[in-house]
Motif scaffolding. Structure first.
Motif, short mmCIF file in Angstrom:
data_model
loop_
_atom_site.label_atom_id
_atom_site.label_comp_id
_atom_site.label_asym_id
_atom_site.label_seq_id
_atom_site.Cartn_x
_atom_site.Cartn_y
_atom_site.Cartn_z
N LYS A 8 0.83 -1.20 0.00
CA LYS A 8 0.00 0.00 0.00
C LYS A 8 0.87 1.25 0.00
CE LYS A 8 -3.83 -2.17 2.50
NZ LYS A 8 -4.68 -2.14 3.71
N LYS A 9 0.48 2.19 -0.84
CA LYS A 9 1.20 3.45 -0.90
C LYS A 9 0.79 4.32 0.28
CE LYS A 9 1.66 3.52 -5.95
NZ LYS A 9 1.36 4.27 -7.19
N VAL A 10 1.76 4.91 0.93
CA VAL A 10 1.50 5.80 2.06
C VAL A 10 2.03 7.18 1.70
CG1 VAL A 10 1.91 6.24 4.49
CG2 VAL A 10 1.73 3.88 3.67
N SER A 11 1.16 8.18 1.85
CA SER A 11 1.59 9.54 1.50
C SER A 11 2.59 10.06 2.52
CB SER A 11 0.37 10.46 1.45
OG SER A 11 -0.16 10.65 2.75
N ALA A 12 3.33 11.07 2.10
CA ALA A 12 4.33 11.67 2.99
C ALA A 12 3.67 12.28 4.22
CB ALA A 12 5.12 12.74 2.22
N SER A 13 2.49 12.87 4.04
CA SER A 13 1.81 13.48 5.19
C SER A 13 1.38 12.43 6.20
CB SER A 13 0.59 14.30 4.72
OG SER A 13 -0.38 13.47 4.12
N GLU A 14 0.97 11.25 5.72
CA GLU A 14 0.60 10.17 6.63
C GLU A 14 1.81 9.68 7.41
OE1 GLU A 14 -1.63 7.02 4.80
OE2 GLU A 14 -2.79 8.42 3.61
N VAL A 47 10.66 17.08 4.31
CA VAL A 47 9.49 17.29 3.46
C VAL A 47 9.20 18.78 3.39
CG1 VAL A 47 8.47 15.04 4.04
CG2 VAL A 47 7.90 17.04 5.45
N THR A 51 3.21 19.50 3.50
CA THR A 51 3.08 18.13 3.99
C THR A 51 2.96 18.12 5.52
OG1 THR A 51 4.34 17.23 2.14
CG2 THR A 51 4.23 15.88 4.12
#
Length: 249
Positions: A8-14, A47, A51
């Motif tokens: 699963k792709k996880v965003s930088a903000s997550e 980041v 973000t």
């Protein structure tokens, strides 16, 4: 490749959000501490500021952080019950209020049983005070309109039953009640509103009609059968078109 095996792709903000949560839960940042600025956090995590801002907004929404204009972002005490009460509004749907009675019959009566085993003297004293407060609110019709009377009585009713759940000393029951608190409150208010102003003023909560005090006494005396009977009669009475306090004890 099977669906559940996919990465699963996880965003930088997550990722930033998870890192901040870990620092808070580990005690690196405690309640009352001010976090570094968005710029400093961005440099720390490698980041951009947007973000970081998105991560902070999520933690603000969860009730973990509080951003104060002109002051910064602070760690605050996470109130899980308040969060669930707010979140419960999203679960409201047609027919949910009809499920309140079923929910209360199963959960609150079990909480009362556990309260008989686990309640402290302080717990019992608080429950007694809330039962008395409900009676006081019921009998106080001076200087208020009927709508305000209904709201006061419904809130006092809710607080009594919330205490019964707390006395189970099972945090999951307490959290479950927090989820159901708003629809339960609305349902109690709806039932109390069935009383006309004249009928409410003439009705006296004597020892045979004060179901809340009767439940308190049953819990104190560890009389589960009596408590269960009174609880069931009270919940059943809510479903009647012409609602009235049941005979108890």
């Amino acid at each position: 490749m099977e669906e559940n095996m996919r990465i699963k792709k996880v965003s930088a903000s997550e990722m930033v959000c998870e890192a901040l949560q870990l620092q808070i839960s580990s005690g690196e940042w405690k309640v009352g501490d001010r976090l570094p600025s968005e710029s400093d956090l961005a440099k720390t995590f490698g980041v951009n500021r947007l973000t970081v801002r998105m991560a902070l907004q999520k933690l603000n929404a969860l009730g973990v952080l509080e951003t104060r204009t002109g002051s910064g972002t602070y760690v605050i005490a996470f109130d899980f019950e308040s969060y669930l009460q707010s979140a419960s509004r999203f679960y409201e749907q047609t027919g949910l209020l009809d499920a309140v009675c079923e929910f209360r019959n199963h959960m609150e009566i079990e909480c009362a049983r556990l309260a008989m085993e686990r309640a402290t003297e302080e717990d019992l004293e608080t429950l007694k005070d809330l039962a008395v407060q409900h009676r006081v609110e019921w009998e106080d019709h001076d200087g208020t309109n009927h709508e305000n009377w209904c709201r006061r009585v419904a809130l006092a009713d809710l607080k009594f039953h919330e205490q019964v759940c707390r006395m189970s000393h099972n945090p999951l029951f307490t959290y479950a009640f927090a989820v159901a608190r708003e629809p339960t409150h609305e349902y109690i208010l709806f039932c109390v509103s069935k009383w006309s102003a004249g009928a409410a003023q003439k009705f006296t909560l004597d020892h045979r009609r004060d179901v809340h005090y009767s439940i308190y006494e049953a819990i104190k005396e560890k009389d589960f059968e009596g408590c269960k009977k009174d609880y069931a009669a009270m919940i059943e009475s809510y479903t009647n078109i012409d609602w009235s306090m049941p005979v108890v004890g």
